[in-house]
Design an enzyme around this catalytic site. Structure first.
Site, short mmCIF file in Angstrom:
data_model
loop_
_atom_site.label_atom_id
_atom_site.label_comp_id
_atom_site.label_asym_id
_atom_site.label_seq_id
_atom_site.Cartn_x
_atom_site.Cartn_y
_atom_site.Cartn_z
N LYS A 81 0.01 15.33 26.73
CA LYS A 81 -0.61 15.44 25.41
C LYS A 81 0.15 14.59 24.40
O LYS A 81 1.37 14.49 24.47
CB LYS A 81 -0.57 16.91 24.94
CG LYS A 81 -1.63 17.79 25.58
CD LYS A 81 -1.58 19.19 24.99
CE LYS A 81 -2.57 20.11 25.70
NZ LYS A 81 -3.97 19.74 25.47
N ARG A 120 -8.84 25.84 33.58
CA ARG A 120 -9.98 26.16 34.45
C ARG A 120 -9.56 26.26 35.91
O ARG A 120 -10.21 26.95 36.70
CB ARG A 120 -11.10 25.13 34.24
CG ARG A 120 -10.78 23.74 34.65
CD ARG A 120 -11.76 22.70 34.08
NE ARG A 120 -11.50 22.44 32.66
CZ ARG A 120 -12.21 21.62 31.90
NH1 ARG A 120 -13.25 20.98 32.40
NH2 ARG A 120 -11.91 21.43 30.63
N1 BES Z 1 -5.04 24.15 26.25
C1 BES Z 1 -5.93 23.07 26.08
C2 BES Z 1 -7.06 23.37 25.10
C3 BES Z 1 -6.65 23.56 23.66
C4 BES Z 1 -6.79 22.54 22.76
C5 BES Z 1 -6.24 24.80 23.20
C6 BES Z 1 -6.46 22.73 21.43
C7 BES Z 1 -5.91 24.99 21.88
C8 BES Z 1 -6.03 23.95 20.99
C9 BES Z 1 -6.58 22.72 27.42
O1 BES Z 1 -5.82 22.96 28.54
C10 BES Z 1 -6.89 21.26 27.39
O2 BES Z 1 -5.99 20.49 27.21
N2 BES Z 1 -8.15 20.90 27.53
C11 BES Z 1 -8.55 19.53 27.49
C12 BES Z 1 -9.57 19.31 28.56
C13 BES Z 1 -9.93 17.87 28.79
C14 BES Z 1 -8.75 17.11 29.39
C15 BES Z 1 -11.09 17.80 29.74
C16 BES Z 1 -9.12 19.25 26.11
O3 BES Z 1 -9.77 20.12 25.54
O4 BES Z 1 -8.88 18.16 25.58
ZN ZN Z 2 -4.50 21.36 29.01
#
Ligand code: BES
Ligand code: ZN
Ligand code: ZN
Length: 463
Positions: free
Chosen positions: A242, A316
């Site tokens: 991230k 997921r």
């Molecule tokens: N934990 C994150 C989602 C999240 C984002 C929670 C902002 C709280 C605040 C999740 O694991 C994630 O990173 N999802 C990605 C999925 C994508 C790579 C398909 C996302 O939402 O960008």
């Molecule tokens: Zn994630």
């Protein structure tokens, strides 16, 4: 401490008088604007008049906000004893007042140095001037579950580890004869083939855990309802790391599991008469040479292979294994998961609403009703057959990312749906609703909100 008593006492430090524009008080004839605070000093006590504006313009959310505002005002900082005189005596208003105090005054200050000259009294004796009633003490109990959830979400990722969450669960259920516990650690996860869960945790030095609490509060023949929480103790994104601006809040990625802890606490305190499963899928999504990799194909407990399109779509994966394991070994009648699953849900709904997805209209309707009743807000988003096309992979049974841009909260829900195996299911995406940054929003200050706990406790009590 909050209690209920119909009669006011003379020796209270501050009496808060809630006033709508239509109502006056014998001591005070002025009409206040919404949000206006007006103190009247007596020889020994203070009356704090709180303007609520016109009755028909006052929502129950407003009421929570105004009660919070009064409590955080300087007029109350040195008060040890506080009374609240409600403007209305119906249950909905009293519940809003209780929550305005119990949820509105929560603050995460564990790591803040205390100013020696600060004479603020935090631990107040608060009396709401109304006849006590079970409903009100229940609401107070529910707020305690919300507080537990908020504390778990707010604390450091390296404090709230899988071991720590296990201890929280063990402490909650200690001595309870209606409960049995199953915990799968790395060894058991391996032996049973929960490889998706293991892959996510692969670069972490912490133990992955699937914790399953079986609670027999109902009749022998009643089916179980399972509550399953995403417990990513920290989500770096993995090798799809991230960026700055996205990583800072990722200690909150266990808010689903924390909500399940809050719900378990409430279930035990309220003596819910149902058969329930409380499930925490716990891992840490770290980086390092041992980390699982984009392009990997991994077969999980359900026997389906998954192509890893992005290591940041890890929630997921853990939930897929948890779903399959719970469905096959516990056969629940219903299953409701809570997960900080997608940034896309935050794009779609913002921070004030949880995203609700379901394969059952009746369950979705009940959950929305519970959400409206509790002000623990949720809004339904679609999960539908054709989404399956977007999570296909040329080399595996499915993929953890979508082939199309947009609708990421729904494609994530669809991925989960592939592991429900026909079970009636709802998914609460609390990515936005579980946390509030900056100075906070509505009646939540900065930090965790406890999203989902009031909603689901209400659901358990009423459906
Ligand atoms: N934990 C994150 C989602 C999240 C984002 C929670 C902002 C709280 C605040 C999740 O694991 C994630 O990173 N999802 C990605 C999925 C994508 C790579 C398909 C996302 O939402 O960008
Ligand atoms: Zn994630
Ligand atoms: Zn995550």
């Amino acid at each position: 401490m909050i209690s209920f008593h119909p009669q006011s006492k003379n020796n209270t430090d501050v009496t808060i008088v809630l006033l709508t524009a239509e109502h006056t008080h014998p001591r005070f004839k002025k009409v206040l604007e919404k949000g206006e605070l007006y103190p009247l000093e007596d020889s020994s006590k203070t009356f704090l008049f709180v303007g609520l504006g016109k009755e028909d313009k006052l929502s129950l959310t407003d009421l929570r906000i105004q009660v919070r505002k009064a409590f955080l005002s300087s007029y109350l900082s040195h008060a040890k004893t506080v009374e609240i005189l409600p403007h209305r005596r119906d249950d909905a208003a009293i519940i809003a007042i209780i929550e305005g105090v119990a949820i509105g005054t929560y603050a995460w200050d564990k790591y803040k140095s205390k100013d020696k000259n600060d004479k603020t009294i935090k631990d107040k004796q608060i009396t709401i001037l109304i006849e006590p009633k079970k409903l009100y003490t229940d609401v107070l109990a529910i707020c305690k579950g919300v507080t537990l959830t908020r504390d778990l979400v707010n604390d450091n990722a390296d404090t709230i580890t899988s071991e720590y969450l296990e201890k929280i669960v063990r402490d909650l259920i200690k001595g309870n004869k209606k409960i049995s516990l199953e915990i799968l650690n790395r060894k058991e996860l391996k032996a049973k083939g929960l490889n998706l869960h293991l892959a996510v945790n692969q670069a972490s030095n912490k133990e992955p855990k699937l914790i399953i609490v079986k609670y027999n509060g109902g009749n022998k023949t009643d089916a179980y309802t399972a509550f399953i929480g995403k417990g990513m103790t920290f989500d770096t994104g993995g090798l799809n790391l991230k960026p700055t601006g996205g990583i800072e809040t990722m200690k909150i990625d266990m808010a689903g599991a924390a909500a399940v802890c809050g719900l378990l606490k409430n279930t035990l305190n309220l003596g819910i008469k149902k058969n329930l499963l409380f499930v925490l899928g716990i891992a840490e999504n770290s980086i390092g040479s041992a980390a699982y990799k984009p392009g990997d194909v991994i077969t999980g407990y359900a026997g389906k292979s998954v192509e890893i399109g992005n290591t940041d779509a890890e929630g997921r994966l853990v939930l897929a294994d948890a779903f399959a394991y719970v469905v096959r070994n516990y056969k629940p009648g219903k299953m409701i998961d809570l997960a900080t699953l997608t940034g896309a849900c935050v794009v779609a709904l913002g921070f004030d609403y949880t995203g609700l997805f379901s394969n059952c209209d009746e369950l979705a309707r009940q959950l929305i009703e519970a959400s409206n009743k509790t002000d623990d807000r949720a809004w339904r988003l679609p999960v539908y057959a054709e989404l399956k096309e977007y999570i296909k992979s040329p080399i595996a049974d499915l993929k953890n990312t979508s082939s199309i841009k947009g609708g990421g909260a729904s494609t994530a829900a669809k991925f989960l749906n592939q592991f429900t195996e026909g079970t009636t299911w709802a998914h609460l995406d609390i990515a936005g609703s579980s946390y509030s940054e900056g100075v906070g929003r509505m009646y939540f200050g900065h930090g965790a909100t406890g999203a989902g706990v009031r909603l689901l406790t209400h659901y358990l009590l009423n459906y």
